[in-house]
Every structure is written in C-alpha cells, then in structure tokens.
Scaffold this motif. Structure first.
Motif, PDB file in Angstrom:
ATOM      1  N   ILE A 152       0.817  -1.213   0.000  1.00  8.03           N
ATOM      2  CA  ILE A 152       0.000   0.000   0.000  1.00  8.03           C
ATOM      3  C   ILE A 152       0.855   1.269   0.000  1.00  8.03           C
ATOM      4  CG2 ILE A 152      -2.021  -0.984   1.161  1.00  8.03           C
ATOM      5  CD1 ILE A 152      -0.744   0.482   3.736  1.00  8.03           C
TER       6      ILE A 152
ATOM      7  N   THR B  55       1.419  -5.500 -17.330  1.00  8.28           N
ATOM      8  CA  THR B  55       1.305  -5.991 -15.946  1.00  8.28           C
ATOM      9  C   THR B  55       2.098  -5.062 -15.025  1.00  8.28           C
ATOM     10  OG1 THR B  55       3.136  -7.445 -16.493  1.00  8.28           O
ATOM     11  CG2 THR B  55       0.995  -8.479 -16.310  1.00  8.28           C
TER      12      THR B  55
ATOM     13  N   ASP C 114     -10.165  -8.508 -15.575  1.00  7.61           N
ATOM     14  CA  ASP C 114      -8.912  -9.217 -15.322  1.00  7.61           C
ATOM     15  C   ASP C 114      -9.216 -10.587 -14.702  1.00  7.61           C
ATOM     16  OD1 ASP C 114      -6.428 -10.080 -14.654  1.00  7.61           O
ATOM     17  OD2 ASP C 114      -5.818  -8.285 -13.573  1.00  7.61           O
TER      18      ASP C 114
ATOM     19  N   ARG D 260       1.971 -14.338  -8.512  1.00  7.13           N
ATOM     20  CA  ARG D 260       0.599 -14.177  -9.002  1.00  7.13           C
ATOM     21  C   ARG D 260      -0.226 -15.433  -8.771  1.00  7.13           C
ATOM     22  NH1 ARG D 260      -0.002  -9.937 -12.622  1.00  7.13           N
ATOM     23  NH2 ARG D 260       1.928  -8.798 -12.616  1.00  7.13           N
TER      24      ARG D 260
HETATM   25  P1  ATP Z   1      -1.865  -6.565 -13.041  1.00  7.56           P
HETATM   26  O1  ATP Z   1      -1.945  -6.211 -14.470  1.00  7.56           O
HETATM   27  O2  ATP Z   1      -0.853  -7.588 -12.803  1.00  7.56           O
HETATM   28  O3  ATP Z   1      -3.201  -6.895 -12.443  1.00  7.56           O
HETATM   29  P2  ATP Z   1      -1.808  -3.830 -12.127  1.00  7.56           P
HETATM   30  O4  ATP Z   1      -1.268  -3.044 -13.256  1.00  7.56           O
HETATM   31  O5  ATP Z   1      -3.290  -3.819 -11.943  1.00  7.56           O
HETATM   32  O6  ATP Z   1      -1.275  -5.296 -12.214  1.00  7.56           O
HETATM   33  P3  ATP Z   1      -1.739  -3.060  -9.379  1.00  7.56           P
HETATM   34  O7  ATP Z   1      -2.449  -4.281  -8.915  1.00  7.56           O
HETATM   35  O8  ATP Z   1      -2.492  -1.790  -9.372  1.00  7.56           O
HETATM   36  O9  ATP Z   1      -1.097  -3.309 -10.805  1.00  7.56           O
HETATM   37  O10 ATP Z   1      -0.406  -2.817  -8.534  1.00  7.56           O
HETATM   38  C1  ATP Z   1       0.493  -3.861  -8.209  1.00  7.56           C
HETATM   39  C2  ATP Z   1       0.796  -3.848  -6.721  1.00  7.56           C
HETATM   40  O11 ATP Z   1       1.463  -2.643  -6.366  1.00  7.56           O
HETATM   41  C3  ATP Z   1      -0.461  -3.905  -5.864  1.00  7.56           C
HETATM   42  O12 ATP Z   1      -0.213  -4.781  -4.795  1.00  7.56           O
HETATM   43  C4  ATP Z   1      -0.642  -2.475  -5.375  1.00  7.56           C
HETATM   44  O13 ATP Z   1      -1.309  -2.436  -4.134  1.00  7.56           O
HETATM   45  C5  ATP Z   1       0.795  -2.008  -5.275  1.00  7.56           C
HETATM   46  N1  ATP Z   1       0.927  -0.554  -5.445  1.00  7.56           N
HETATM   47  C6  ATP Z   1       0.371   0.220  -6.400  1.00  7.56           C
HETATM   48  N2  ATP Z   1       0.727   1.507  -6.262  1.00  7.56           N
HETATM   49  C7  ATP Z   1       1.541   1.562  -5.172  1.00  7.56           C
HETATM   50  C8  ATP Z   1       2.261   2.602  -4.504  1.00  7.56           C
HETATM   51  N3  ATP Z   1       2.225   3.861  -4.925  1.00  7.56           N
HETATM   52  N4  ATP Z   1       3.005   2.271  -3.426  1.00  7.56           N
HETATM   53  C9  ATP Z   1       3.056   0.987  -3.000  1.00  7.56           C
HETATM   54  N5  ATP Z   1       2.427  -0.035  -3.580  1.00  7.56           N
HETATM   55  C10 ATP Z   1       1.674   0.238  -4.656  1.00  7.56           C
END
Ligand code: ATP
Length: 386
Positions: A60, A126, A154, A298
C-alpha cells in the motif's frame, strides 16, 4: 524464512503530496494510525482515530495531499517514503471525469448519448498500477456521491470475485481499505481459467453478456448511467491480448482510454480508435511505487483469492458442503478445445470448432480440486449467459 525481527511502533512525518509505501508480510500483523493531518490509501481516507489492521501481503501507499503524521505498528517487509508520485495527474484526470458526470446528469431525460457518463477503461502492461488507479478513481467519485460501476475484466488477478471470472459491481462509497470491493451485488460471469487464450471466443462472449446486462441496468437507472464505468483490464497487451483490449473498448463503448506506463500501447490504441468519434486515449505515468509481482507470486495470490472467496478475508465465513449424486448433476465444459479431425468429416467439409459449444464432461477424479460454477440455465445451450 527466519522470523521477522521485532519493530517498535514508529511515526512518519509526511510532507504534502508525498506517500509512505509499505509492504505487509504474509504472516505478520501490521497496523497503521493517523496521528495528525489527513491521508488516504488509494483514494480512501484514513479514519481520524484508531488503528487499522492492514491485511497480510498488501502493498500500500499512504498518501497525503496536505501533510500528515502516521504511525506504523508491527513488522513490515519494507517501508519507505517518496515524494515522487503521479497523484496530481491522477486527481486531475478524476476532475475531468467528474465534470463529464455532471454534464451527463444535467442532460438526463434528453439524449441517451449525452446522459451517459464517462466509460473509462484502464489499460497497461502488468504491474503498471491499473487496479490501483481504478480504485482511486472509483473512491474519489464515490466520495463526491457518485455511484460508478466497477467492471473487472482481469480474469487472472481480479479484485471483485474469484479468479477466472469477469464481473461488475456498483461502488457506492469509497472502497474499504481492509475489506476491499463490496460484494453485495456483483454481476459475475464464469470463464473458468486465468488465461483468456485458452478460449478467447468465450471470453468475448462473456464480455458481451456483461456489457449487455449493464446496458439494460443503465437504461433504467439515470444515476448510474451518469456516473459511468471504470473498467480494469488484464496486463496482456500484445497480440491476442491487444486484440481483446480493442474488443473490450468496443463492447463496453468506452469513451476514455487511460493508458498506464507504455508509450507504444498508447500510440497503437490512439491510431486504432482514430476513426471512431468521441474516444479520448490518454497517456498517464505509472507510479514507481507499484510493486512488481512474478508469475509465481501471481499464482499464489490467485490461490489466496480462491481461499478468501470461500473462507472470507478474516477467515470469518464457514462454507458448508453439500453431497449430491453424480446422477443429479451434469457437468459441461464450454468449448471442446479439439477440432474434429478432417478424416471424420464429409469430403470437402472444413473442420470447424465451435468455441462456445458445450461438451458434456464425465465426472472423474480428474475433477478433484476444480472450481466449477453452478448454472441456472434451464437448457444446456443457455449456459453461457446464465
Ligand atoms: P496486473 O496487471 O498484474 O493486475 P496492475 O497493473 O493492476 O497489475 P496493481 O495491482 O495496481 O497493478 O499494482 C500492483 C501492486 O502494487 C499492488 O499490490 C498495489 O497495491 C501495489 N501498489 C500500487 N501503487 C503503489 C504505490 N504507490 N506504493 C506501494 N504499492 C503500490
């Protein structure tokens, strides 16, 4: 692994527009508390008082617009502050969407097109922060009283229901930091696999079903129509993955495409939708805070999500088993995966595999540990939609 070292409670003073990034271990508790100022986690404000227990394995960012002091208690995997975030760009995007919602509301009762709020689709490779941006846009909108619809396409890392599904749900208040997306009334369609390339035609058919159901709901509900949708997509942006993104834009009639962290994808999509009126394709920076997750990680998260579906986040659900006779249930697979061999066909006929055809499956020990969906269809050929 060695037991994590004990960490005493510690306070962080955050400057305006900076964030504290924290990774929670799988097996240690971490609590957070706002000491002074205001701060939010992915668009949802921290309560002014009391400790919040952050679920295991979460990653987070505690962000503050105006400055804050926060306290952590417990052991974390990592914690650091950063003042380089794309949050201002994200909140500006939110402001533009908000103005469009207001315009749509003002046009209620008139033109159907004009009364449709923004249909935002978030795309990117990703780990570009798509799900996180969706959460922020939804929570900021809900905080202003809108009830936008969250659509999650997704099937690998979905955040609404069990992996292998595409789903949608209205978001009526900022997303709960601990409980996540509300599950009271999700619309879920079961695809049954985390990979769309297994049967892309079924994936497309399910997207169409979901879009149609939402269209019907919107036509009877001006409020959710004006609030619009935020659509999360898969991180697969090449080849078939790219084609499915174009399909999703079409099927859900998206009019705002937010592209995270990849110039090439932005350019490709911009060119691809050029001929269509009223679609904005916007490039956004990805946050350096997004944590990279490899395929093993994952897969683990998927298992945890399946467990969570049956047992609850805090192990507070108690699923019960039902014994049924094999003769009382029919099990089907959608799409056979096999084409009839040429030799079995009349001369001159081309083999065609109908990817949405139902194939009866013999119940056997191969099905142990398989997750199936229960269909309410009266006839087998209705199964895809019911
Ligand atoms: P995917 O395509 O694999 O589903 P995604 O592009 O949706 O990935 P997210 O799930 O939004 O990516 O982010 C990946 C991880 O990084 C999550 O666990 C999210 O909580 C964390 N995260 C995102 N932004 C931040 C941040 N600013 N600081 C710390 N952790 C973060």
């Amino acid at each position: 692994p060695a037991p994590a070292a004990v960490q005493p409670p510690r306070q962080f003073k955050l400057d305006p527009q900076s964030e504290l990034r924290v990774e929670v271990l799988p097996d240690a508790t971490l609590r957070v508390r706002l000491v002074s100022g205001t701060a939010e986690i992915f668009g949802t404000e921290l309560p002014p008082e009391g400790w919040l227990t952050i679920p295991p394995r979460s990653k987070i960012a505690i962000f503050t617009w105006h400055g804050a002091t926060v306290e952590l208690d417990g052991v974390s995997e990592s914690e650091y502050t950063s003042d380089e975030t794309p949050m201002v760009i994200y909140v500006n995007t939110h402001a533009i969407l908000d103005a469009r919602r207001a315009r749509a509301r003002a046009a209620q009762g008139g033109d159907l097109e004009a009364s449709q709020g923004p249909r935002v689709i978030v795309v990117g490779p990703t780990d570009s922060g798509k799900s996180t941006l969706c959460k922020m846009l939804l929570s900021w909108a809900a905080k202003l009283g809108w009830k936008p619809t969250y659509v999650d396409l997704d099937i690998g890392q979905g955040s609404i229901t069990i992996p292998g599904c595409i789903s949608a749900t209205p978001i009526e208040k900022p997303i709960d930091i601990v409980d996540g997306i509300p599950l009271e009334m999700p619309l879920a369609y079961f695809y049954g696999h985390p990979n769309p390339s297994i049967n892309p035609d079924v994936y497309k058919a399910l997207m169409r079903e979901l879009a149609q159901t939402l269209e019907t709901q919107f036509s009877g509900n001006a409020e959710s129509r004006a609030a619009g949708m935020v659509i999360n997509t898969m991180g697969w942006v090449e080849g078939l993955g790219y084609e499915l993104l174009l399909n999703a834009i079409d099927i859900f009639k998206a009019n705002v495409v937010l592209v995270l962290g990849q110039e090439k994808l932005w350019k490709m999509l911009k060119d691809a939708v050029q001929s269509k009126p009223n679609i904005d394709v916007v490039k956004l920076h990805k946050s350096e805070g997004v944590v990279l997750r490899n395929s093993k990680y994952r897969q683990k998260t998927r298992s945890f999500r399946i467990k969570e579906y049956f047992y609850g986040i805090a192990n507070d659900l108690a699923p019960h088993s039902n014994v049924v006779n094999f003769s009382d249930v029919s099990v089907f697979r959608i799409g056979s995966g096999h084409q009839a061999p040429r030799s079995a066909l009349p001369i001159g006929a081309e083999p065609v595999a109908d990817p949405t055809r139902l194939v009866a499956v013999n119940i056997s020990t191969d099905m142990v540990h398989t997750v199936l969906a229960v269909s309410y269809a009266k006839e087998p050929d209705e199964i895809i939609s019911r």
